[in-house]
Design an enzyme around this catalytic site. Structure first.
Site, PDB file in Angstrom:
ATOM      1  N   LYS A  54      -3.541 -55.099  26.092  1.00  0.00           N
ATOM      2  CA  LYS A  54      -4.700 -55.590  26.728  1.00  0.00           C
ATOM      3  C   LYS A  54      -4.699 -55.300  28.440  1.00  0.00           C
ATOM      4  O   LYS A  54      -5.460 -54.909  29.194  1.00  0.00           O
ATOM      5  CB  LYS A  54      -4.510 -57.034  26.462  1.00  0.00           C
ATOM      6  CG  LYS A  54      -5.173 -57.174  25.067  1.00  0.00           C
ATOM      7  CD  LYS A  54      -5.253 -58.676  24.515  1.00  0.00           C
ATOM      8  CE  LYS A  54      -5.521 -58.784  23.185  1.00  0.00           C
ATOM      9  NZ  LYS A  54      -5.440 -59.979  22.350  1.00  0.00           N
ATOM     10  N   GLN A  98      -3.235 -65.904  23.901  1.00  0.00           N
ATOM     11  CA  GLN A  98      -2.855 -65.190  22.740  1.00  0.00           C
ATOM     12  C   GLN A  98      -2.443 -66.012  21.710  1.00  0.00           C
ATOM     13  O   GLN A  98      -1.564 -66.898  21.660  1.00  0.00           O
ATOM     14  CB  GLN A  98      -1.519 -64.185  23.005  1.00  0.00           C
ATOM     15  CG  GLN A  98      -1.349 -63.253  21.961  1.00  0.00           C
ATOM     16  CD  GLN A  98      -2.276 -62.089  21.847  1.00  0.00           C
ATOM     17  OE1 GLN A  98      -3.077 -61.611  22.562  1.00  0.00           O
ATOM     18  NE2 GLN A  98      -2.509 -61.768  20.371  1.00  0.00           N
ATOM     19  N   ASP A 121     -12.725 -64.513  24.595  1.00  0.00           N
ATOM     20  CA  ASP A 121     -12.206 -64.426  23.265  1.00  0.00           C
ATOM     21  C   ASP A 121     -13.402 -64.997  22.171  1.00  0.00           C
ATOM     22  O   ASP A 121     -13.319 -64.837  21.048  1.00  0.00           O
ATOM     23  CB  ASP A 121     -11.036 -65.241  22.814  1.00  0.00           C
ATOM     24  CG  ASP A 121      -9.889 -63.930  22.529  1.00  0.00           C
ATOM     25  OD1 ASP A 121     -10.219 -62.784  22.244  1.00  0.00           O
ATOM     26  OD2 ASP A 121      -8.695 -64.495  22.590  1.00  0.00           O
TER      27      ASP A 121
END
Ligand code: NAD
Length: 284
Positions: A54, A98, A121
Site C-alpha cells: 500500500k 490493517q 476502508d
C-alpha cells in the site's frame, strides 16, 4: 462459449493513472499531497506485506503515506488515542487499520473510532449505514473494485439478476448493496443457503466471495454469465479463487482470474478512496 477474461491488472493500472492525475491537482490546491496513514499491529507476515504494498502504491501515485507500528502489545486505549490523533491530523486524509488485529484487541470499537471522512476502508458502521441506505460515502475497497471491473466491461446492471456468494461485512454485503444501488435484482447466498447450485444458476452476474477453493463449478453457472471471483485461497497448488476457472471459463461470458482479477483492484480503490476523502475534505 469461452469466456472473455477480465484483466484486473490493466483496469487497476488505468485507475492508478487517474488517481495520480487527481492527486497532482489536489497537491496544487492543498499545497500538500493527499495523505494516507496506516496502522500495523503485531507481526502477521501477510499483513506486513499488504501494508508495504500500500505504501509503494501511494508513492507511485503521489499520495503521502504515514506508517504507524505501535507494537504488538499495544493497549486498546493507546490504539484508540492514536486513531483519535490521526482523526485530527490535517495531513491525514485516510486512515487504514490493517486487519486482523491481535486477539487482545477489540476490533469493532477501534474501527468505529475512525472519523467517517477518513474511513478509506469503508468499514465503519457509519460508512456501512450510508451504503445500506444508498447514500454517497466511502465504500469498502474490494467491493468497489468488483463494481469497477463490471463497469470496465460496460455491463448495464439495471434489472439484471445478480447473485453474491458470501455475506461478510468486508465483501459480500457491500457488494450486494452496490449491485442493488445499480438496480440489479440481488440475491445473497451464504453457508446456510439450500441448493447453492440452483441459486447460482439464476445469476447473470455471479460474485463469488466465500473463501472456499473452487466452490463454484461449471454446472453452477448460467451460459454467458459474468463471473467475478473475489476468493483468494492459499492451497498446496498455489493461490486459487472460489471459482473453478478452467471449467467455468467454458460456460461464462466474462470471468476474472485469480490472481490478476479482483486482487489488483483492492489497492487501486484504496488509493482512489484516499483521493476522494482528500477532495471532500478540501471542499468542506
Ligand atoms: P468471510 O470468511 O468473512 O466470509 C465468507 C462468506 O462466505 C460467509 O458469509 C459465508 O457464509 C460464506 N460461505 C462460506 N462457505 C460457503 C459455502 N460453502 N457456500 C456458500 N457460502 C459460503 O470471508 P471474506 O472476508 O468475505 O472473504 C471472502 C474471500 O474473499 C476470501 O477468500 C478472501 O481471502 C477473499 N478476499 C479477497 C480480497 C481481494 O483483494 N481479492 C479482499 C478481501 C477478501
Amino acid at each position: 462459449m469461452t469466456a472473455k477474461v477480465i484483466d484486473g491488472k490493466a483496469v487497476a493500472a488505468r485507475i492508478r493513472g487517474e488517481v495520480s492525475g487527481r492527486a497532482e491537482v489536489l497537491r496544487e490546491e492543498l499545497g500538500r499531497k493527499p495523505g494516507l496513514a496506516t496502522i500495523l499491529v503485531g507481526d502477521d507476515p501477510a499483513s506486513s506485506i499488504y501494508v508495504a504494498r500500500k505504501h509503494e502504491a501511494c508513492e507511485e501515485v503521489g499520495i503521502a503515506s504515514f506508517h504507524h507500528e505501535p507494537g504488538g502489545d499495544v493497549s486498546q486505549a493507546d490504539l484508540t488515542d492514536l486513531i483519535a490523533r490521526l482523526n485530527s491530523d490535517p495531513e491525514v486524509d485516510g486512515i487504514l487499520l490493517q486487519l486482523p488485529l491481535p486477539a487482545h484487541l477489540e476490533t469493532e470499537p477501534l474501527i468505529a473510532g475512525i472519523a467517517p471522512g477518513k474511513d478509506v476502508d469503508g468499514l465503519t458502521p457509519y460508512s456501512a449505514g450510508l451504503l445500506a441506505t444508498g447514500a454517497p460515502g466511502l465504500v469498502p475497497c474490494t467491493p468497489r473494485g468488483v463494481m469497477e471491473l463490471l463497469a470496465s466491461e460496460g455491463i448495464d446492471l439495471r434489472g439484471k439478476r445478480a447473485v453474491v456468494v458470501g455475506r461478510s461485512t468486508l465483501v459480500g454485503r457491500p457488494v450486494a448493496a452496490l449491485l442493488l444501488a445499480a438496480d440489479a435484482t440481488v440475491t445473497i447466498a451464504h453457508s446456510r443457503t439450500a441448493d447453492l447450485a440452483s441459486v447460482c444458476r439464476e445469476a447473470e452476474i455471479l460474485v463469488a466471495a466465500a473463501g472456499q477453493p473452487q466452490l463454484i463449478d461449471a454446472t453452477m453457472v448460467s451460459p454467458g454469465a459474468a463471473v467475478i471471483d473475489v476468493g483468494t485461497n492459499r492451497t498446496d497448488e498455489g493461490l486459487v479463487g472460489d471459482v473453478d476457472f478452467d471449467g467455468v471459463r467454458e460456460v461464462a461470458g466474462l470471468i476474472t482470474p485469480v490472481p490478476g482479477g479482483v486482487g489488483p483492484m483492492t489497492i487501486a480503490m484504496l488509493l482512489s478512496n484516499t483521493v476522494d476523502a482528500a477532495t471532500a475534505a478540501a471542499q468542506a
